[in-house]
Design an enzyme around this catalytic site. Structure first.
Site, PDB file in Angstrom:
ATOM      1  N   LYS A 161     -13.132  -1.403   6.464  1.00 49.35           N
ATOM      2  CA  LYS A 161     -12.534  -2.428   7.325  1.00 49.35           C
ATOM      3  C   LYS A 161     -13.076  -2.279   8.750  1.00 49.35           C
ATOM      4  O   LYS A 161     -13.902  -3.065   9.167  1.00 49.35           O
ATOM      5  CB  LYS A 161     -11.018  -2.349   7.249  1.00 49.35           C
ATOM      6  CG  LYS A 161     -10.558  -2.647   5.824  1.00 49.35           C
ATOM      7  CD  LYS A 161      -9.161  -2.220   5.564  1.00 49.35           C
ATOM      8  CE  LYS A 161      -8.835  -2.071   4.105  1.00 49.35           C
ATOM      9  NZ  LYS A 161      -8.984  -3.274   3.285  1.00 49.35           N
ATOM     10  N   TRP A 213       0.814  -1.212   0.000  1.00 50.43           N
ATOM     11  CA  TRP A 213       0.000   0.000   0.000  1.00 50.43           C
ATOM     12  C   TRP A 213       0.842   1.253   0.000  1.00 50.43           C
ATOM     13  O   TRP A 213       0.486   2.255  -0.625  1.00 50.43           O
ATOM     14  CB  TRP A 213      -1.031  -0.042   1.119  1.00 50.43           C
ATOM     15  CG  TRP A 213      -2.021  -1.132   0.833  1.00 50.43           C
ATOM     16  CD1 TRP A 213      -2.172  -2.314   1.492  1.00 50.43           C
ATOM     17  CD2 TRP A 213      -2.954  -1.174  -0.269  1.00 50.43           C
ATOM     18  NE1 TRP A 213      -3.135  -3.086   0.885  1.00 50.43           N
ATOM     19  CE2 TRP A 213      -3.629  -2.410  -0.193  1.00 50.43           C
ATOM     20  CE3 TRP A 213      -3.268  -0.299  -1.321  1.00 50.43           C
ATOM     21  CZ2 TRP A 213      -4.611  -2.788  -1.118  1.00 50.43           C
ATOM     22  CZ3 TRP A 213      -4.245  -0.668  -2.237  1.00 50.43           C
ATOM     23  CH2 TRP A 213      -4.904  -1.900  -2.130  1.00 50.43           C
ATOM     24  N   ASP A 232      -2.126   7.036   5.492  1.00 49.20           N
ATOM     25  CA  ASP A 232      -3.182   6.125   5.063  1.00 49.20           C
ATOM     26  C   ASP A 232      -3.424   5.180   6.244  1.00 49.20           C
ATOM     27  O   ASP A 232      -2.558   4.377   6.579  1.00 49.20           O
ATOM     28  CB  ASP A 232      -2.711   5.350   3.831  1.00 49.20           C
ATOM     29  CG  ASP A 232      -3.678   4.238   3.423  1.00 49.20           C
ATOM     30  OD1 ASP A 232      -4.752   4.116   4.052  1.00 49.20           O
ATOM     31  OD2 ASP A 232      -3.356   3.500   2.470  1.00 49.20           O
TER      32      ASP A 232
HETATM   33  N1  PMP Z   1      -4.632   1.390   1.683  1.00 49.57           N
HETATM   34  C1  PMP Z   1      -4.678   0.288   2.452  1.00 49.57           C
HETATM   35  C2  PMP Z   1      -3.772   0.179   3.627  1.00 49.57           C
HETATM   36  C3  PMP Z   1      -5.584  -0.734   2.134  1.00 49.57           C
HETATM   37  O1  PMP Z   1      -5.638  -1.843   2.882  1.00 49.57           O
HETATM   38  C4  PMP Z   1      -6.437  -0.588   1.008  1.00 49.57           C
HETATM   39  C5  PMP Z   1      -7.458  -1.630   0.619  1.00 49.57           C
HETATM   40  N2  PMP Z   1      -7.248  -2.888   1.035  1.00 49.57           N
HETATM   41  C6  PMP Z   1      -6.325   0.578   0.245  1.00 49.57           C
HETATM   42  C7  PMP Z   1      -5.426   1.542   0.613  1.00 49.57           C
HETATM   43  C8  PMP Z   1      -7.191   0.797  -0.962  1.00 49.57           C
HETATM   44  O2  PMP Z   1      -8.418   1.128  -0.467  1.00 49.57           O
HETATM   45  P1  PMP Z   1      -9.722   1.318  -1.357  1.00 49.57           P
HETATM   46  O3  PMP Z   1     -10.119  -0.037  -1.804  1.00 49.57           O
HETATM   47  O4  PMP Z   1     -10.675   1.939  -0.377  1.00 49.57           O
HETATM   48  O5  PMP Z   1      -9.383   2.248  -2.466  1.00 49.57           O
END
Ligand code: PMP
Length: 358
Positions: A194, A101, A170
């Site tokens: 989540k 991420w 994030d």
């Molecule tokens: N950042 C993290 C730490 C994540 O776990 C995720 C999704 N698993 C995302 C970003 C992407 O998120 P989204 O699907 O809401 O765009």
């Protein structure tokens, strides 16, 4: 029966919240309509929206100098929006690349801005977070981006980097499961699917002074100021996610707020790590013990055949979502806020039983 949902997201939500929503679904607050049929300008929806904003502030304890925004596009859109809104001309953004991420945030940041890795954990296979003095920011850096919890690698940041620029974080996969040191941040964001609700939006906290500082010209949906000035009602907001999130947050507040959520997370994670550590190496958690995630517990079995058998047996016991991310393999149990302790206990029992049988 309810499944034991160890999925990495979207994930399990409190049963009480689902039941309340079900009871209210076809006739919301005596309106003769479902919430999803109401106008977003109606008094009924407005009350939901205001309450969601209030609860987000009270549970997060974000100071008033942070605006709270509900923005569609998940955390992914924030990878681009954050640098687009915060960087002035000739300013750059540093990134802690702590896993998939962090990599994704940097990749999109680099599309819209001058973005560079200020630390990269690749040489350690993303099994740890940076230590003191390891993150180096370059001259002209406006912010350092961090990922509080790497959902795929199963690591979390416990000590913030010792840099003298504001942080952008994030927090998608451990959102509001531990207190936030607001002084260090100019921006905090995360998808809500989540710990906080169903998919459909990100919650963004942005320091108001950071918005007035550069004021870039942007299409309105991409401009934090537009969301802030309209209290996220500039266009039709994701009403159903906002409504469900408010119920989840109300539950968090009732259980004692963010510290209580944190204690519950520590307790559940401790159970599972103890089961893994006490297995004489049959199960193994490959990450730096200091960086072990409380939300996403990754573990391996002795070989791929056993892993397959383990997952099949788990499915028979209504334990779902235990397969690790396709990029890393292995197993992963996500223990988000609404996952009952009983589900973790059931998993620990199964871990012991499966090991005995093999
Ligand atoms: N950042 C993290 C730490 C994540 O776990 C995720 C999704 N698993 C995302 C970003 C992407 O998120 P989204 O699907 O809401 O765009």
């Amino acid at each position: 029966m309810r499944a034991h949902n160890f999925g990495a997201g979207p994930c399990t939500l409190p049963l009480q919240v689902l039941e309340e929503a079900q009871a209210e679904f076809t006739d919301f607050a005596g309106s003769g309509m479902s919430l999803v049929e109401l106008s977003h300008r109606s008094a009924e929806y407005d009350a939901v929206h205001r309450r969601a904003l209030e609860l987000t502030r009270s549970v997060s304890r974000a100071p008033e100098d942070f605006a709270i925004l509900f923005v569609q596009g998940g955390a992914t859109l924030q990878f681009a929006m954050a640098p687009m809104n915060l960087l002035g001309p000739d300013e750059r953004a540093g990134y802690v690349v702590s896993g998939s991420w962090g990599q994704a945030a940097l990749a999109d940041g680099a599309v819209v801005a001058d973005a560079y890795p200020a630390w990269d954990g690749a040489t350690d296979s993303y099994r740890r977070m940076p230590g003191a003095g390891e993150v180096t920011v370059q001259p002209g850096t406006r912010f350092l981006h961090v990922t509080s919890n790497e959902t795929i690698g199963g690591i979390r940041m416990t000590a913030l980097p010792d840099v003298d620029v504001p942080l952008v974080a994030d927090m998608s996969s451990d959102y509001l499961s531990r207190p936030i040191d607001w002084d260090r941040y100019d921006l905090v964001y995360g998808g809500v699917q989540k710990n906080l609700g169903p998919a459909g939006m990100a919650v963004v906290f942005v320091r108001r002074s950071a918005l007035d500082r550069v004021a870039p010209r942007l299409p309105k949906y991409l401009d934090y100021r537009w969301h802030a000035e309209s209290d996220s009602l500039g266009n039709t907001p994701p009403m159903f996610p906002i409504y469900l999130m408010a119920k989840v947050l109300a539950g968090m507040e009732a259980m004692g707020g963010i510290e209580a959520v944190e204690r519950a997370a520590e307790d559940k994670a401790a159970l599972l790590y103890a089961a893994i550590d006490g297995s004489d190496g049959f199960y193994a958690n490959p990450v730096d013990p200091e960086a072990r995630s409380l939300m996403n517990v990754v573990f391996t079995l002795p070989n791929a055949d056993l892993e397959k058998e383990f997952l099949a047996g788990a499915a028979q016991r209504h334990m779902i979502g235990l397969k690790g991310h396709r990029s890393v393999g292995g197993c992963r149990a996500s223990l988000y806020a609404a996952l009952p302790r009983a589900s973790v206990e059931a998993l620990c029992d199964y871990l012991a039983e499966f090991r005995r049988g093999h």
